[in-house]
Design a protein around this motif. Structure first.
Motif, PDB file in Angstrom:
ATOM      1  N   GLN A  42       2.289  -3.827 -16.030  1.00 31.67           N
ATOM      2  CA  GLN A  42       2.893  -3.473 -17.727  1.00 31.67           C
ATOM      3  C   GLN A  42       2.892  -4.924 -18.095  1.00 31.67           C
ATOM      4  N   PRO A  43       1.614  -5.121 -19.040  1.00 29.68           N
ATOM      5  CA  PRO A  43       1.656  -6.693 -19.387  1.00 29.68           C
ATOM      6  C   PRO A  43       2.972  -7.145 -20.399  1.00 29.68           C
ATOM      7  N   GLU A  44       3.825  -6.359 -20.700  1.00 25.52           N
ATOM      8  CA  GLU A  44       4.828  -6.917 -21.544  1.00 25.52           C
ATOM      9  C   GLU A  44       5.992  -7.328 -20.400  1.00 25.52           C
ATOM     10  N   ASN A  45       5.715  -6.954 -19.202  1.00 24.89           N
ATOM     11  CA  ASN A  45       7.073  -7.315 -18.173  1.00 24.89           C
ATOM     12  C   ASN A  45       6.452  -8.974 -17.644  1.00 24.89           C
ATOM     13  N   MET A  46       7.434  -9.496 -17.333  1.00 29.57           N
ATOM     14  CA  MET A  46       7.355 -10.795 -16.702  1.00 29.57           C
ATOM     15  C   MET A  46       6.733 -10.965 -15.177  1.00 29.57           C
ATOM     16  N   GLN A  47       6.829  -9.832 -14.522  1.00 26.55           N
ATOM     17  CA  GLN A  47       6.275  -9.584 -13.436  1.00 26.55           C
ATOM     18  C   GLN A  47       6.185  -8.351 -12.881  1.00 26.55           C
ATOM     19  N   THR A  48       5.278  -8.201 -11.739  1.00 25.96           N
ATOM     20  CA  THR A  48       5.144  -6.852 -11.048  1.00 25.96           C
ATOM     21  C   THR A  48       5.937  -6.956  -9.649  1.00 25.96           C
ATOM     22  N   CYS A  49       6.700  -5.948  -9.480  1.00 24.30           N
ATOM     23  CA  CYS A  49       7.811  -5.776  -8.329  1.00 24.30           C
ATOM     24  C   CYS A  49       7.101  -4.856  -7.317  1.00 24.30           C
ATOM     25  N   ILE A  50       6.974  -5.347  -6.136  1.00 27.45           N
ATOM     26  CA  ILE A  50       6.694  -4.469  -5.143  1.00 27.45           C
ATOM     27  C   ILE A  50       7.677  -4.523  -3.898  1.00 27.45           C
ATOM     28  N   GLN A  51       8.302  -3.606  -3.435  1.00 24.98           N
ATOM     29  CA  GLN A  51       9.243  -3.471  -2.283  1.00 24.98           C
ATOM     30  C   GLN A  51       8.532  -2.984  -0.961  1.00 24.98           C
ATOM     31  N   ILE A  52       8.935  -3.498   0.319  1.00 27.58           N
ATOM     32  CA  ILE A  52       8.152  -3.245   1.311  1.00 27.58           C
ATOM     33  C   ILE A  52       9.344  -3.611   2.376  1.00 27.58           C
ATOM     34  N   GLU A  53       9.387  -2.481   3.574  1.00 27.97           N
ATOM     35  CA  GLU A  53      10.062  -3.099   4.558  1.00 27.97           C
ATOM     36  C   GLU A  53       9.235  -3.879   5.876  1.00 27.97           C
ATOM     37  N   LEU A  54       9.665  -4.937   6.325  1.00 31.52           N
ATOM     38  CA  LEU A  54       9.167  -5.702   7.132  1.00 31.52           C
ATOM     39  C   LEU A  54       9.852  -6.120   8.352  1.00 31.52           C
ATOM     40  N   PRO A  55       9.196  -6.211   9.559  1.00 33.10           N
ATOM     41  CA  PRO A  55      10.155  -6.548  10.884  1.00 33.10           C
ATOM     42  C   PRO A  55       9.813  -8.292  10.913  1.00 33.10           C
ATOM     43  N   THR A  56      10.530  -8.662  11.791  1.00 31.24           N
ATOM     44  CA  THR A  56      10.547  -9.948  11.986  1.00 31.24           C
ATOM     45  C   THR A  56       9.229 -10.577  12.483  1.00 31.24           C
ATOM     46  N   GLY A  57       8.675 -11.697  12.243  1.00 31.70           N
ATOM     47  CA  GLY A  57       7.253 -12.181  12.850  1.00 31.70           C
ATOM     48  C   GLY A  57       6.406 -12.372  11.833  1.00 31.70           C
ATOM     49  N   PRO A  58       5.090 -13.093  12.513  1.00 34.05           N
ATOM     50  CA  PRO A  58       4.222 -13.567  11.498  1.00 34.05           C
ATOM     51  C   PRO A  58       3.316 -12.524  10.855  1.00 34.05           C
ATOM     52  N   CYS A  59       2.836 -12.916   9.745  1.00 36.69           N
ATOM     53  CA  CYS A  59       1.793 -11.879   9.188  1.00 36.69           C
ATOM     54  C   CYS A  59       0.946 -12.771   8.198  1.00 36.69           C
ATOM     55  N   HIS A  60       0.014 -12.120   7.582  1.00 34.64           N
ATOM     56  CA  HIS A  60      -0.710 -12.563   6.335  1.00 34.64           C
ATOM     57  C   HIS A  60      -0.439 -11.785   4.989  1.00 34.64           C
ATOM     58  N   VAL A  61      -0.126 -12.494   4.137  1.00 30.86           N
ATOM     59  CA  VAL A  61       0.094 -11.582   3.028  1.00 30.86           C
ATOM     60  C   VAL A  61      -0.956 -12.020   1.846  1.00 30.86           C
ATOM     61  N   ARG A  62      -1.441 -11.013   1.144  1.00 28.21           N
ATOM     62  CA  ARG A  62      -2.313 -11.256  -0.016  1.00 28.21           C
ATOM     63  C   ARG A  62      -1.541 -10.469  -1.295  1.00 28.21           C
ATOM     64  N   ALA A  63      -1.630 -11.247  -2.321  1.00 28.07           N
ATOM     65  CA  ALA A  63      -1.062 -10.870  -3.542  1.00 28.07           C
ATOM     66  C   ALA A  63      -2.175 -10.532  -4.582  1.00 28.07           C
ATOM     67  N   GLN A  64      -2.579  -9.644  -4.998  1.00 24.44           N
ATOM     68  CA  GLN A  64      -3.602  -9.468  -5.928  1.00 24.44           C
ATOM     69  C   GLN A  64      -3.330  -8.933  -7.356  1.00 24.44           C
ATOM     70  N   PHE A  65      -4.180  -9.653  -8.520  1.00 20.17           N
ATOM     71  CA  PHE A  65      -4.190  -8.922  -9.883  1.00 20.17           C
ATOM     72  C   PHE A  65      -5.538  -8.816 -10.206  1.00 20.17           C
ATOM     73  N   SER A  66      -5.777  -7.394 -10.878  1.00 24.48           N
ATOM     74  CA  SER A  66      -7.229  -6.950 -11.153  1.00 24.48           C
ATOM     75  C   SER A  66      -7.081  -6.275 -12.427  1.00 24.48           C
ATOM     76  N   ASP A  67      -8.331  -6.202 -13.052  1.00 20.98           N
ATOM     77  CA  ASP A  67      -8.582  -5.477 -14.223  1.00 20.98           C
ATOM     78  C   ASP A  67      -9.800  -4.538 -13.905  1.00 20.98           C
ATOM     79  N   SER A  68      -9.468  -3.301 -14.129  1.00 23.73           N
ATOM     80  CA  SER A  68     -10.722  -2.248 -13.849  1.00 23.73           C
ATOM     81  C   SER A  68     -11.733  -2.329 -14.900  1.00 23.73           C
TER      82      SER A  68
END
Length: 586
Positions: A543-569
């Motif tokens: 929603q372009p009128e929002n300050m941010q886009t929120c995504i929630q997820i359950e995560l276990p402990t440990g290492p991981c790689h995170v990608r966070a993307q914005f796109s326009d179709s």
């Protein structure tokens, strides 16, 4: 006043100044009277060599280890984060009863466990990233009346950056004058952008046609004034005698002043500037004075010394024992400071290089030094005694020496390469930091660290791609807030900016640098995605009128790689979100 058993340490480290721009080093018109006077009273290492850029040198200073071995071989792209298991100079001193403070530039990580307060500094006043106006820094900082982090909290300040950092350093010294202290004043100046009060620029306008060079020199004169104030306060507080006072720059003199810089740029007859494997890229001033110590006053040595020597030297001078299991790649310079002439120093070999790519390459922009000899890029040999400008490659005349220096490099490379593939993750969910911020400044990729690392690039909406190495410290539910603009800016995801959105002292801004503080392209973004290794992808509408886009997820402990993307179709735009705020919510 009784002599204290352990000396204080005040370490002034300037950014991108290099060896040449000091009156005592022969610069024809710079005004540095206080540093010139200090030069006459201190011990000088005239062949002192560092990494060729900012973060690598800082890693070596604070660990006594070659920068590549600590994980720091770049200034962006996640290659400026100092490995968690490195024992720092600040930690060592704190463990031995010192009060420790850092004021100014850090550049070894902005999130736990890499912040200065995580690495032994008890009092911290710093800007973000590798320089003021870079992407991790507070939005709109322009060197004047900026907002800096004070022990992890953002605090607005009044005044020019160098003045502010010295002022905080002096307050720390006065507060701790009755106990041993380590005060590191690590200025952002004279790093670009060359923002400074016009009165300092005007000192040099008649000497050079390049305004940026005049500004650069003016920043150093301002530094010199602050150094003079520092010395007078140490004298006033009766601290000078038992204080080790150090002045140093982090790498070779910067360039980029304009097309005519060669007409007025003084480089002390050296070849190369910041980033170069030739001496101009890594030879710096290193001045040290301690009146109560057994150190030669007004002495100079031409013996090769290195940035990895600082930690073992200071611990030696302060009587701090090195615990079993800890060691250094550098050596204590105490014997040289005390006038010892040992032949072993004459045969010492020192190596430095410039990587600035995703994965280090053997022999890339390298220099092996021994006495007056320099082996550059594996095959070029120069003899500085007869060729200080490094113009005549004499490798063909000295094949045995070339082989010897190549063998020195091989041993150095083996030492540095042992951990070169190990990840250096940013922690989320750590009790020490409630909200972690993943920034594209630290984005990993295979494009040699090509990313959005300054605020001008954020304003222009430049695309970048990659991932963050992350360590989940506690299992639970996490919220990821994806943002185009930083939280303090107050802008919405879809906003563009016309004109200035932050207070700016326009007269102080260097030519070509105003783009860091005004305007901003509006990006049409309709979709956001969170992609975490080992977990299903999450895609949500924006929603372009929002300050941010929120995504929630359950995560276990440990290492991981995170990608966070914005796109326009519609337009095909796609990029990593510039700022991702991560908090544990359950």
């Amino acid at each position: 006043m009784m002599k204290r058993q352990q000396p204080n340490i005040v370490f002034v480290l300037t950014d991108d100044q290099g060896y040449p721009p000091l009156g005592c080093h022969g610069h024809p018109f710079i005004r540095t009277p206080h540093l010139d006077a200090f030069y006459q009273e201190c011990f000088r290492f005239d062949q002192y060599h560092t990494g060729t850029t900012c973060a690598p040198t800082r890693a070596g200073i604070l660990t006594g280890h070659h920068c590549n071995s600590t994980g720091v071989w770049h200034t962006i792209g996640g290659r400026s984060l100092l490995r968690k298991d490195e024992w720092t100079l600040a930690t060592a001193l704190q463990e031995n009863g010192y009060q420790t403070g850092l004021f100014g530039k850090w550049h070894l990580g902005d999130d736990f466990p890499y912040r200065p307060q995580d690495r032994g500094f008890q009092r911290v006043v710093c800007h973000g990233g590798g320089g003021i106006s870079q992407q991790p820094d507070h939005w709109g900082n322009d060197y004047f009346d900026d907002t800096y982090e004070v022990d992890g909290e953002k605090v607005a300040h009044h005044g020019y950056c160098t003045d502010v950092f010295f002022s905080h350093g002096l307050a720390f010294i006065e507060e701790n004058r009755d106990q041993p202290f380590f005060c590191m004043i690590s200025t952002n100046a004279p790093h670009s952008p060359f923002n400074v009060e016009p009165k300092y620029r005007d000192l040099y306008s008649r000497h050079t046609e390049e305004e940026s060079y005049a500004r650069f020199l003016g920043m150093i004169t301002n530094l010199d004034e602050n150094f003079g104030i520092l010395r007078s306060k140490l004298q006033e507080w009766e601290l000078e005698s038992n204080t080790i006072l150090i002045f140093m720059s982090d790498n070779g003199q910067t360039g980029g002043f304009g097309e005519k810089e060669h007409e007025s740029l003084y480089n002390a007859n050296m070849r190369g500037l910041k980033g170069s494997p030739y001496d101009g890229g890594h030879r710096v001033p290193f001045f040290l004075r301690w009146p109560d110590g057994d150190i030669l006053a007004n002495g100079t040595t031409q013996v090769l010394s290195s940035y990895v020597d600082i930690m073992p030297t200071l611990l030696d001078l302060c009587g701090v024992e090195v615990p079993e299991g800890r060691s250094f790649h550098g050596e204590s310079l105490r014997p040289l400071l005390e006038g010892e002439e040992n032949p072993v120093w004459k045969n010492r070999a020192i190596v430095t290089d410039t990587q600035r790519i995703a994965h280090p390459l053997k022999w890339r922009k390298s220099c092996v030094m021994q006495n007056d000899w320099r082996l550059v890029n594996q095959t070029e040999l120069y003899h500085l005694a007869s060729d200080p400008g490094q113009q005549n490659n004499v490798a063909a005349d000295h094949p045995e020496l070339v082989q010897t220096l190549q063998e020195e490099y091989e041993a150095w490379w083996e030492l540095c390469a042992r951990q070169i593939r190990d990840e250096i993750p940013i922690s989320i969910g750590a009790p020490e930091q409630e909200v972690a911020i993943l920034r594209t400044h630290d984005l990993r990729n295979e494009q040699d660290g090509d990313t959005v690392w300054n605020q001008a690039q954020v304003r222009k909406g430049i695309e970048c791609h990659g991932w963050w190495e992350v360590m989940v410290e506690q299992a639970g539910r996490y919220e990821f807030d994806l943002r185009r603009w930083p939280e303090e800016s107050g802008h919405r995801v879809g906003d563009g900016i016309e004109g200035f959105d932050v207070p700016v002292y326009e007269a102080g801004i260097a030519p070509g640098s105003i783009s860091s503080y005004k305007d901003g392209v509006a990006l049409h973004i309709d979709t956001a995605g969170l992609l975490i290794s080992g977990h299903p992808d999450h895609w949500v509408p924006v929603q372009p009128e929002n300050m941010q886009t929120c995504i929630q997820i359950e995560l276990p402990t440990g290492p991981c790689h995170v990608r966070a993307q914005f796109s326009d179709s519609e337009s095909g735009f796609h990029s990593t979100a510039y700022y991702v705020y991560v908090r544990k919510i359950g």
